[in-house]
Design a protein around this motif. Structure first.
Motif, mmCIF file in Angstrom:
data_model
loop_
_atom_site.group_PDB
_atom_site.id
_atom_site.type_symbol
_atom_site.label_atom_id
_atom_site.label_comp_id
_atom_site.label_asym_id
_atom_site.label_seq_id
_atom_site.Cartn_x
_atom_site.Cartn_y
_atom_site.Cartn_z
ATOM 1 N N MET A 1 0.833 -1.193 0.000
ATOM 2 C CA MET A 1 0.000 0.000 0.000
ATOM 3 C C MET A 1 0.880 1.261 0.000
ATOM 4 O O MET A 1 1.866 1.341 0.721
ATOM 5 N N LYS A 2 0.517 2.237 -0.807
ATOM 6 C CA LYS A 2 1.258 3.479 -0.841
ATOM 7 C C LYS A 2 0.864 4.365 0.335
ATOM 8 O O LYS A 2 -0.315 4.491 0.653
ATOM 9 N N TRP B 1 14.831 9.052 -22.045
ATOM 10 C CA TRP B 1 14.096 8.291 -21.027
ATOM 11 C C TRP B 1 14.640 8.659 -19.647
ATOM 12 O O TRP B 1 15.856 8.652 -19.432
ATOM 13 N N ARG B 2 13.722 8.948 -18.714
ATOM 14 C CA ARG B 2 14.111 9.271 -17.345
ATOM 15 C C ARG B 2 13.371 8.337 -16.377
ATOM 16 O O ARG B 2 12.154 8.171 -16.482
ATOM 17 N N CYS B 3 14.128 7.762 -15.468
ATOM 18 C CA CYS B 3 13.550 6.871 -14.458
ATOM 19 C C CYS B 3 13.600 7.555 -13.095
ATOM 20 O O CYS B 3 14.605 8.174 -12.734
ATOM 21 N N PHE B 4 12.520 7.402 -12.332
ATOM 22 C CA PHE B 4 12.424 8.018 -11.012
ATOM 23 C C PHE B 4 12.033 6.954 -9.990
ATOM 24 O O PHE B 4 11.045 6.234 -10.191
ATOM 25 N N GLU B 5 12.790 6.883 -8.903
ATOM 26 C CA GLU B 5 12.452 5.998 -7.789
ATOM 27 C C GLU B 5 12.063 6.868 -6.593
ATOM 28 O O GLU B 5 12.827 7.744 -6.178
ATOM 29 N N LEU B 6 10.865 6.623 -6.037
ATOM 30 C CA LEU B 6 10.355 7.407 -4.927
ATOM 31 C C LEU B 6 10.615 6.676 -3.614
ATOM 32 O O LEU B 6 10.228 5.510 -3.462
ATOM 33 N N LYS B 7 11.246 7.356 -2.674
ATOM 34 C CA LYS B 7 11.545 6.774 -1.367
ATOM 35 C C LYS B 7 11.134 7.764 -0.280
ATOM 36 O O LYS B 7 11.397 8.966 -0.395
ATOM 37 N N VAL B 8 10.507 7.243 0.787
ATOM 38 C CA VAL B 8 10.032 8.146 1.843
ATOM 39 C C VAL B 8 10.617 7.825 3.215
ATOM 40 O O VAL B 8 10.501 8.617 4.134
#
Length: 238
Positions: free
Chosen positions: A1-2, A52-59
Motif C-alpha cells: 500500500m502506498k 528516457w528518465r527513471c524516477f524511484e520514490l523513497k520516503v
C-alpha cells in the motif's frame, strides 16, 4: 500500500514531468526482468532524440535500503526524496543518480495561491543526473511504456463508467458481503441493506403514486367527456 506521503510525491512528480514537456506514467515493468520503475518519463529532445528518465520514490530509510531492484535503466535516473531523508542518505546516493527533493506547500502558500494548487508540494533539483546509455532495448521499453499508459487509460474509463461495468450478480454479492459485517438493530438506517431497501421502497411508492395520479386524471377526463355526451339528451327531456 502506498503511504500518503508517497502519493504526494507521485502526484507532484507527475505534474513536474508534464511541465518539462514529457509523457509520464507510473509503475512500469522493465524489459529483461529489470524490475519495476516507480515513474518513467518519455521526452523528445530538440534534436529529435528520445530521452528516457527513471524516477524511484523513497520516503523512509527502510524504503531507501529495501532490497527491491532499482530500475535505473534510463538515460537519466533520479531519486525523489523528502528533505529529511535526503539529508540522512545523501552520501549513499551513486554519483550518476540525480535527486529531486519534495517539500509540501504550507498553509500560508495555499492561502495566498491565486488558483487551487494542482499538487500538494513542489520539487527541487538538488543533484543533477549524469547521462548514461539506455540499459535495455528501446523498442521493448517503448512497448512496456505504451502498455502502462493503456492500463491507466483503462482504469480511468472504468472509474468514469462506475458500477455499470459490473453484473447484477457481482453487485448483489458485494451488497450481501457488506451486510454481513454487522447488523445494527438499534439504528437500521446505519445498515447498508436497510438504506438500500428503504430507498427502493420509496422509489416504488413514488412510482405507484405517479401512476395512480395519472390514472385518476385519465378517469376524470373520461367522466367529463361522458358528461358532455349526455348533456344534449338531458336538455331534450326537459
Amino acid at each position: 500500500m502506498k503511504t500518503k506521503l508517497t502519493k504526494q510525491l507521485e502526484t507532484t512528480l507527475y505534474h513536474y514531468c508534464l511541465d518539462q514537456g514529457a509523457y509520464v506514467v507510473e509503475e512500469v515493468s522493465m524489459p529483461a526482468k529489470k524490475g519495476i520503475v516507480d515513474t518513467l518519463s518519455y521526452e523528445v529532445a530538440a534534436n529529435g532524440d528520445v530521452v528516457w528518465r527513471c524516477f524511484e520514490l523513497k520516503v523512509t530509510k527502510a524504503d531507501f535500503h529495501s532490497k527491491a531492484k532499482l530500475s535505473f535503466i534510463g538515460h537519466y535516473n533520479y531519486f525523489v526524496l523528502p528533505r529529511e531523508l535526503y539529508d540522512a542518505v545523501r552520501d549513499e546516493i551513486p554519483a550518476h543518480v540525480g535527486v529531486l527533493i519534495y517539500q509540501p506547500f504550507d498553509a500560508r502558500a495555499k492561502a495566498l495561491a491565486p488558483h487551487p494548487l494542482r499538487t500538494p508540494g513542489f520539487l527541487t533539483l538538488v543533484k543533477k543526473a549524469q547521462a548514461q546509455a539506455l540499459q535495455v532495448d528501446e523498442t521493448a521499453l517503448t512497448h512496456h511504456f505504451v502498455g502502462s499508459l493503456f492500463r491507466e487509460v483503462d482504469k480511468a474509463k472504468r472509474v468514469k463508467k462506475g458500477l455499470q461495468l459490473y453484473s447484477d450478480d457481482q453487485l448483489f454479492k458485494e451488497l450481501r458481503k457488506r451486510a454481513q459485517v454487522g447488523y445494527d438493530v438499534y439504528t437500521p438506517e446505519h445498515n447498508l441493506y436497510d438504506r438500500f431497501s428503504a430507498e427502493l421502497e420509496d422509489q416504488a411508492v413514488t412510482a405507484l403514486q405517479t401512476e395512480l395520479d395519472a390514472r385518476n386524471a385519465e378517469c376524470q377526463a373520461l367522466k367529463l367527456q361522458l358528461a358532455k355526451l349526455h348533456a344534449p339528451d338531458l336538455g331534450e327531456r326537459l
